[in-house]
Structures are given as structure tokens and as C-alpha cells.
Design an enzyme around this catalytic site. Structure first.
Site, PDB file in Angstrom:
ATOM      1  N   CYS A 123      -6.100 -10.867  -5.367  1.00 27.48           N
ATOM      2  CA  CYS A 123      -7.392 -10.251  -5.102  1.00 27.48           C
ATOM      3  C   CYS A 123      -8.342 -11.380  -4.694  1.00 27.48           C
ATOM      4  O   CYS A 123      -7.909 -12.514  -4.490  1.00 27.48           O
ATOM      5  CB  CYS A 123      -7.912  -9.428  -6.276  1.00 27.48           C
ATOM      6  N   CYS A 199      -7.093  -5.678  -3.882  1.00 26.78           N
ATOM      7  CA  CYS A 199      -8.467  -5.393  -3.466  1.00 26.78           C
ATOM      8  C   CYS A 199      -8.525  -5.402  -1.950  1.00 26.78           C
ATOM      9  O   CYS A 199      -7.773  -6.128  -1.290  1.00 26.78           O
ATOM     10  CB  CYS A 199      -9.476  -6.362  -4.078  1.00 26.78           C
ATOM     11  N   CYS A 207      -4.003 -14.428   5.919  1.00 20.73           N
ATOM     12  CA  CYS A 207      -3.261 -15.325   5.027  1.00 20.73           C
ATOM     13  C   CYS A 207      -2.071 -15.883   5.790  1.00 20.73           C
ATOM     14  O   CYS A 207      -1.544 -15.230   6.676  1.00 20.73           O
ATOM     15  CB  CYS A 207      -2.745 -14.577   3.789  1.00 20.73           C
TER      16      CYS A 207
END
Length: 282
Positions: A123, A199, A207
Site C-alpha cells: 500500500c 490501496c 513499479c
């Protein structure tokens, strides 16, 4: 097909349209509000509208109106069709030619083995939701999973309401700490079998790809940290988040990992992420 695929590829050749497509891929199977897409990508509403209209015209994205909100999702059949075309046409039906690691540890046709699996929950702050997920799965099935959590922008301290809920539920909080996702992206990091975002903000962020091609899914839940009101109201929000995550962990641990192929397992974890939030866990 001969015209449709080149049109899709041309549409994705625009950097910002590709950014919209990639964000929706990370959020699949969610339908993401236009306002959230625009905010995540730093786009003006009319600019976003131009990009998603192009993606819709190419058949890559679908639109749904919910009240006054427009929501968008990937058309996964079209996305797969486009990717399959590239693999079979450009890679001669052998994906390992184009991506040597594509089948090394994540062959779609090989069932998951009955070993201990590495799981990472992500998250933004790594102070509540991902910490809940880490604790719950470790206590439910620590003999089957090595469990970790991290944040894209971790807070210095864990949320006190989250810690209190975990203590009330009997979890050991002494092993918990807030961690940056970078800790799990180096050469000595564990090779993950599963990576889950819990989230929306973390799922919306770019990423680096994970080594080993883990199965990933988005299990987004509202952030209890943002709930305003009395301490009792805030505590209730944390209990509800804990309960929703615990229900998802129960569903996850019930999956017959050793007997499911990769595609079936991916669908199963996607389905778990679509379960409705539950009330407080007892």
C-alpha cells in the site's frame, strides 16, 4: 484483424495513451473513475477524455456510467488478442525468444507446486492495510506462506489504531515495521509468488517489474487512516478494514494452489479482490 491490431498498436504508440492503458491494466478488473485516472496521471479532464476515447475506439477499453461518474476498464479479451498476435507473429509463437524470463518461473501451464510461497502486500504508507494483510495471512497460514508488506511512500510509524486492532485480535505486533518497497526490489530480495496491492494509490503508481513474474492482483480497500470523526468512529473504520481483509485472506488460503494452473489462479485472486467489503470482524 489485419487492420484492427495495427490500429491498436498505433493507439498505444502514444506515450500518454499507453500510460492510461498501463494504469488500467494494473487495476484490472476494477472500473476506475475518470477523476481518479486524471489525478493519478496528472491530466486535465478533457485531455484524459481524448485519450480514453482513442483507446475505446481501438477496442482496448470499455466505459460504464455509474451515476454521474464515468468509469473505465481494460477490455481484457482485446488486450490478450493483441498480445497473442505479437507473440505468435513477432516471436514465432515462442515467447521465450522475445522475453527469456517469461516462462522461467511462471509458465502458465504448470500448476503451482505445494511449497511455501512468498507473498507481498503493498500500500502507500505501509501503516495499516498492508500491515493488516501481512499479520492476518501470517497467522492464518504461516506454515504455507512467507508474508511481507511494504509501502511506496512508507510512514515512519505504524498507525496506532491499526496496532490496537491487531492487538485486540491476538496478533504479535512486535515483528511489524514500516518498510519501503525498495527493500524488496534488490538482487537479494525474496522471489515473490504473489504480489497484491491493497490501496488504489499504490496500484496506480509505476513499479519496477518483479523478478520471477509473480501472480499479482489488486485488492483495494478505502484507507481507514483518512476517516474523520471521533476515536470510536475511526476505530470502527479500522475494524471494518481488518474484517474485509481477513475475509479475503480466508478465501485466498482456501485456494487449491497445487492443483490450479496459472491462468485459473490469476482469475481466482482477481475474483477475491472484487468481493464486497464486510463489516467488523469478530
Amino acid at each position: 484483424m489485419e487492420l484492427e491490431i495495427p490500429n491498436r498498436l498505433a493507439t498505444l504508440g502514444h506515450p500518454q495513451r499507453l500510460a492510461v492503458f498501463r494504469l488500467l491494466m494494473r487495476r484490472y478488473p476494477d472500473r476506475v473513475p475518470a477523476t481518479e485516472l486524471a489525478k493519478a496521471l496528472g491530466l486535465k479532464p478533457n485531455t484524459l477524455s481524448t485519450y480514453v476515447n482513442a483507446l475505446m475506439h481501438a477496442g482496448l477499453v470499455s466505459q460504464e456510467r455509474v451515476g454521474t461518474s464515468l468509469r473505465y476498464a481494460i477490455d481484457m479479451d482485446a488486450a490478450r488478442e493483441t498480445i497473442d498476435y505479437l507473440l505468435h507473429d513477432c516471436c514465432r509463437g515462442r515467447p521465450e525468444i522475445c522475453h527469456p524470463d517469461a516462462l522461467s518461473t511462471a509458465n502458465r501451464d504448470i500448476p503451482m507446486t505445494d511449497r511455501k510461497h512468498n507473498v507481498l502486500f503493498i500500500c502507500t504508507g505501509n501503516s495499516a492495510r498492508s500491515i493488516f494483510a501481512e499479520s492476518i495471512l501470517r497467522d492464518l497460514a504461516g506454515d504455507r506462506f512467507e508474508v511481507y508488506s511494504a509501502g511506496t511512500k512508507p510512514r515512519t510509524d505504524l498507525n496506532p489504531f491499526a496496532l490496537e486492532v491487531l492487538k485486540q485480535k491476538g496478533h504479535d505486533v512486535s515483528v511489524l515495521r514500516s518498510k519501503n518497497i525498495a527493500e524488496f526490489q534488490g538482487p537479494d530480495a525474496p522471489v515473490f509468488d504473489f504480489v497484491f496491492t491493497v490501496c488504489n494509490q499504490a496500484a496506480n503508481e509505476e513499479c519496477a517489474s518483479w523478478q520471477g513474474q509473480p501472480i499479482s492482483a489488486h485488492w483495494g480497500l478505502p484507507d481507514p487512516v483518512k476517516v474523520e470523526g471521533s476515536d470510536a468512529e475511526k476505530s470502527l473504520a479500522f475494524h471494518q478494514t481488518y474484517g474485509a481483509l481477513r475475509n479475503r485472506m480466508i478465501g485466498f488460503t482456501a485456494l487449491p494452489l497445487a492443483s490450479l494452473d496459472r491462468m485459473s489462479l490469476q482469475r481466482a485472486v482477481d475474483d477475491i479482490g472484487q468481493t464486497k467489503e464486510q463489516g467488523p470482524s469478530t
